[in-house]
Design an enzyme around this catalytic site. Structure first.
Site, PDB file in Angstrom:
ATOM      1  N   GLU A 107      42.962-169.902  33.185  1.00  0.00           N
ATOM      2  CA  GLU A 107      43.548-171.247  33.206  1.00  0.00           C
ATOM      3  C   GLU A 107      43.912-171.724  31.805  1.00  0.00           C
ATOM      4  OE1 GLU A 107      44.714-172.615  35.732  1.00  0.00           O
ATOM      5  OE2 GLU A 107      43.822-171.287  37.212  1.00  0.00           O
TER       6      GLU A 107
ATOM      7  N   HIS B 112      51.855-165.607  42.276  1.00  0.00           N
ATOM      8  CA  HIS B 112      50.586-164.872  42.276  1.00  0.00           C
ATOM      9  C   HIS B 112      50.710-163.521  42.979  1.00  0.00           C
ATOM     10  CE1 HIS B 112      49.340-169.123  41.920  1.00  0.00           C
ATOM     11  NE2 HIS B 112      48.339-168.666  41.202  1.00  0.00           N
TER      12      HIS B 112
END
Ligand SMILES: [Zn+2]
Length: 341
Positions: free
Chosen positions: A168, A264
């Site tokens: 992140e 993703h």
């Protein structure tokens, strides 16, 4: 320099995974909660986040500065300040994990890649824990880290996995290190995701002092219940549901590229290219493969494709190790493995 860059609201759990788990849920309330969270993820992602590029210029530089906030199970950010740099550990394990994970990520970028925080100028690393109730996700919102607690049934913890934290925070690095940032859609979006997986895995490997052979090359190992799966993704073998989870649909090479696919999903291809390069270069992935990938970021443009990344990493390998060096050949061969020439 542009005052604004393409940032992203980037979740570790893709909304399609939450929808798949909702489909499988036997309990109506659980299904409802998962669909709600999938919807929220999609909604927040739709908001284009704009990074305040000037922020780092006015802040004091050169120091590791972390703050952790507690949202107290509500949605307002950042929440109540519960730990600052050099203050005593909290009695709340989640607070300390967020603090330590941000610290390990900072140390990795500083020591290995000589980068001072997300913006290269000592930007403060802010994290909020206990976001909403039983929230099954963690995300970077363009300015800070946000962690849910997980429902305790499907997802156990998001602060417990160092690669998730580093993944992140790397979205923040990409936002600043790629001139103008990387657009979070199509191939540039899959590259954005892959870069976060690459450095997420590298921070984990560096922390554990693992060679390329010892590393598990998994992303998100330990964040979910064994009934759901072992990990979100594998860089060594994208799409291998036996070592990840049942819905893992990542392609490993361009032969499996999903046109219009989730960022993703197609990130499996550049992920595997990094893995192949690191294995070929042997030793510790952060010694050569990591710096080559990192240096390539500054050579990209906001809509960069996989082919652009292949070219950029080949160029950065030449800059670091010489034209026609063994390192440059290893990088070029790795992209051939995944079908990107
Ligand atoms: Zn991500």
């Amino acid at each position: 320099m542009n005052q604004h860059a393409h940032g992203c609201t980037c979740f570790i759990i893709p909304s399609k995974m939450l929808r798949k788990l909702a489909d499988d849920a036997t309990d109506a309330h659980e299904r409802h909660c998962l669909l709600d969270q999938a919807e929220l993820s999609a909604h927040l992602r739709g908001q284009r986040s704009v990074a305040p590029m000037m922020m780092g210029l006015v802040a004091a530089t050169g120091e590791k500065r972390r703050t952790v906030y507690d949202a107290q199970n509500k949605s307002a950010l950042p929440g109540k300040l519960v730990r600052g740099e050099d203050s005593k550990p909290s009695s709340d394990k989640t607070v300390n994990q967020a603090y330590d994970g941000a610290g390990a990520t900072y140390d990795f970028f500083r020591e290995v890649l000589k980068r001072n925080s997300i913006d290269g100028k000592g930007l403060r690393l802010d994290s909020t824990v206990h976001y909403q109730q039983k929230f099954n996700n963690a995300f970077w919102n363009g300015q800070q880290m946000v962690y849910g607690d997980g429902d305790g049934k499907l997802f156990l913890s998001f602060t417990g996995a160092i690669d998730v934290i580093a993944h992140e925070l790397t979205h923040g690095v990409t936002q600043y290190a790629v001139p103008g940032g990387l657009v979070y859609a199509d191939q540039s979006g899959a590259l954005n995701e892959s870069i976060s997986d690459v450095f997420g895995s590298l921070v984990k490997q560096w922390t554990l002092k693992q060679t390329v052979e010892q590393a598990d090359w998994l992303i998100g190992a330990g964040i979910m219940a064994p009934t759901v799966g072992k990990a979100l993704r594998s860089m060594a073998d994208p799409g291998n549901t036996k070592i990840t989870w049942s819905g893992d649909d990542q392609p490993k090479t361009m032969a499996g590229y999903v046109e219009g696919g989730d960022v993703h999903t197609n990130s499996g291809i550049p992920n595997h290219a990094f893995y192949a390069a690191a294995i070929a270069l042997k030793g510790n992935a952060w010694d050569k493969a990591g710096p080559i990938w990192y240096k390539a970021l500054s050579l990209l443009t906001p809509n960069a494709t996989f082919a652009d990344m292949a070219k950029a990493t080949s160029e950065s390998a030449a800059l670091l190790y010489g034209t026609n060096s063994a390192e440059q050949h290893a990088v070029q061969a790795a992209w051939k493995v995944v079908g990107v020439a």
